[in-house]
Design a protein around this motif. Structure first.
Motif, PDB file in Angstrom:
ATOM      1  N   PHE A 108      39.912   9.465 -30.255  1.00 23.40           N
ATOM      2  CA  PHE A 108      39.234  10.543 -29.466  1.00 23.40           C
ATOM      3  C   PHE A 108      39.324  11.819 -30.415  1.00 23.40           C
ATOM      4  CE2 PHE A 108      38.752  13.872 -26.559  1.00 23.40           C
ATOM      5  CZ  PHE A 108      37.688  13.463 -25.612  1.00 23.40           C
ATOM      6  N   THR A 111      37.000  11.756 -33.139  1.00 24.98           N
ATOM      7  CA  THR A 111      35.552  11.897 -32.831  1.00 24.98           C
ATOM      8  C   THR A 111      35.324  13.163 -32.333  1.00 24.98           C
ATOM      9  OG1 THR A 111      35.534   9.609 -31.731  1.00 24.98           O
ATOM     10  CG2 THR A 111      34.065  10.980 -30.858  1.00 24.98           C
ATOM     11  N   HIS A 224      37.348   4.643 -27.070  1.00 25.52           N
ATOM     12  CA  HIS A 224      38.669   5.266 -27.165  1.00 25.52           C
ATOM     13  C   HIS A 224      39.992   4.835 -26.687  1.00 25.52           C
ATOM     14  CE1 HIS A 224      35.840   8.063 -28.964  1.00 25.52           C
ATOM     15  NE2 HIS A 224      35.371   8.493 -27.703  1.00 25.52           N
TER      16      HIS A 224
END
Length: 524
Positions: A108, A111, A224
């Motif tokens: 995550f 990202t 995720h």
């Protein structure tokens, strides 16, 4: 050949196979009848191009997004039968025509850094929505293996408890469930990368212009959490492990066995009639791993239905906003590249973008395309694309140094003039659009093209809908596929629904089949 079994399963897609394995492992005699020459349905990889016998093309599903990390793999002991899957580090992303890329990583945090490249504001918004995304996806993972009518009350209470104490979460979920996906993404994100990426994803999984589809802002949550996996050997690698499990427990799959009609004795289903006249009988039940519109429409004799029931089946929504997939799957005699994207990526990091599945286009592109699809028309610009170099993650599906390309495009369900007349012009437009991003297409050996009409005729997908029933909030849990038809058991004794049109949803998860099998055994 034996003509009587404890259970007959219609369709050897992954839900049909999980249903059959579940029954066979419980000691039941099971026959799976499949209309095509190979098992797998829309979860199949196969050398469809005769000039390329070692290139395995995936006409339907490509990823194991929900099953690989669920208990089902262990329940069926699929690893003992050869099942293996490759975890994807950055499974999905967005690509501009200039070559800029936004990658969704398993991490995550990584990202968020990707999103910052396009918009620091969008990165913070993504962080702010993590609680809502995890709430939706976490609860989905909990209810997926459960019968939707028998979720324990204490479990429901635990799932809903955060709503009582978290005002921000309530507000976000309320917004997600009250607007369309397009409206949600337009208001939530400012960068074309985030707006375009989410718009394409929603178009593939839900009608993006239907109220409540804003919930699909949570759709990438599985990336995720447990992550996205790709079965080794293509989707047929997964199907092969299920078939071995079934046969190890004395079950059987018969291909080229298309069901013509369900055999009924009043309100009791006693078996199936195969095209050609052969009749096969089930002592306990028939499980339909075909669309409910097919099982309870085309296959159920007219004498067994009344007008109210026929009306309910008629209005089950499937690609209800007139947008459907056109697939092109290609065998390539050399390596494929993303020239612009890889060159730009080298300026940022060393990520191999060949391993990511990309979406393209802006939110506005998708809105215009949806309106054109409603009219049955082709857009007058190069449309958004979804594509993946499948062999970049699984070298077993193509010869060394060669590739397999998966292309998905949104088109009208029924274009003006019909698909027989329009297929070529849509194909040319799709390839013109893809060629902006992909290098090496001149090494093509051959391809297979599948229109929405082909999906309906060859795979029984109503209106070309992979998931049989639109995945919108009003068609989930016990309302899937329709009010009064949830929970697998139909109004007909001995007939159960076991496909993507039942809980929990479409996509590769297998739980619809397993739960239907468990339900059928309860009523022996």
């Amino acid at each position: 050949m034996n003509d009587t079994w404890d259970y007959i399963v219609i369709g050897a897609g992954h839900n049909g196979m999980t249903a059959a394995c579940t029954l066979a492992m419980a000691g039941k005699s099971v026959l799976v009848v499949e209309q095509r020459s190979i098992p797998g349905g829309l979860s199949v990889s196969h050398p469809f191009v005769k000039e390329a016998p070692n290139h395995y093309l995936s006409v339907g599903a490509m990823d194991d997004a929900l099953m690989a990390h669920s208990p089902l793999v262990d329940n069926l002991k699929l690893r003992n039968y050869g099942y293996d899957a490759v975890p994807m580090a950055a499974p999905y992303g967005w690509m501009s025509e200039d070559g800029d890329t936004l990658l969704l990583h398993k991490s995550f945090e990584r990202t968020v850094e990707e999103i910052k490249y396009f918009s620091p504001k969008d990165a913070q918004t993504y962080i702010d929505y993590r609680g809502a995304i995890d709430f939706v996806m976490g609860n989905l993972e909990k209810v997926m293996p459960l019968h939707p009518a028998r979720i324990p009350k204490m479990e429901l209470l635990k799932m809903l408890l955060p709503l009582a104490t978290d005002r921000k979460l309530r507000k976000q979920l309320g917004r997600m469930l009250s607007v369309t996906a397009f409206e949600m993404f337009s208001e939530t994100f400012e960068s074309e990368a985030m707006r375009g990426l989410w718009a394409y994803w929603a178009c593939m999984f839900a009608p993006a212009t239907v109220q409540g589809s804003g919930a699909y802002i949570s759709a990438f949550g599985s990336v995720h959490r447990a992550g996205i996996f790709r079965p080794v050997g293509g989707m047929s690698g997964m199907i092969a492990s299920m078939q071995k499990c079934l046969e190890d427990h004395k079950g059987e799959v018969r291909c080229n066995h298309k069901v013509d009609e369900l055999l009924m004795n009043g309100k009791r289903c006693k078996g199936v009639r195969i095209v050609g006249g052969q009749e096969l009988f089930a002592r306990h039940a028939v499980l339909a791993n075909c669309a409910p519109q097919v099982a309870l429409g085309k296959l159920l004799p007219a004498s067994a239905k009344d007008r109210e029931f026929e009306n309910k089946i008629k209005f089950i929504p499937a690609n209800s906003v007139a947008v459907a997939p056109f697939k092109i799957d290609m065998a390539i005699g050399g390596p494929l590249t993303y020239p612009k994207a890889q060159a730009k990526r080298k300026q940022r990091d060393d990520m191999d973008v060949r391993k990511t599945t990309f979406m393209t286009g802006t939110l506005e592109d998708h809105i215009v395309q949806h309106k054109a699809c409603l009219r049955g028309e082709q857009v007058d610009f190069l449309p958004p694309m979804y594509f993946a170099i499948m062999s970049a993650n699984d070298a077993s599906i193509a010869p060394p140094g060669q590739d397999v390309l998966y292309i998905y495009a949104n088109t009208p369900i029924r274009p003006v003039g019909g698909w027989d007349a329009c297929k070529e012009k849509y194909s040319k437009q799709i390839m013109a659009s893809v060629s902006r991003f992909v290098g090496g297409l001149d090494r093509e050996i051959g391809r297979i093209e599948t229109t929405p009409k082909d999906f309906e005729e060859h795979f029984g997908a109503p209106n070309g809908a992979y998931f049989h029933v639109d995945m919108i909030p009003t068609r989930m849990l016990m309302n899937r596929p329709a009010p009064g038809l949830g929970g697998y058991k139909t109004p007909y004794d001995g007939l159960y629904l076991a496909s993507a049109g039942s809980h929990p949803s479409g996509g590769v998860c297998g739980w619809a089949g397993r739960l239907a099998a468990q339900e059928a055994m309860r009523f022996e």
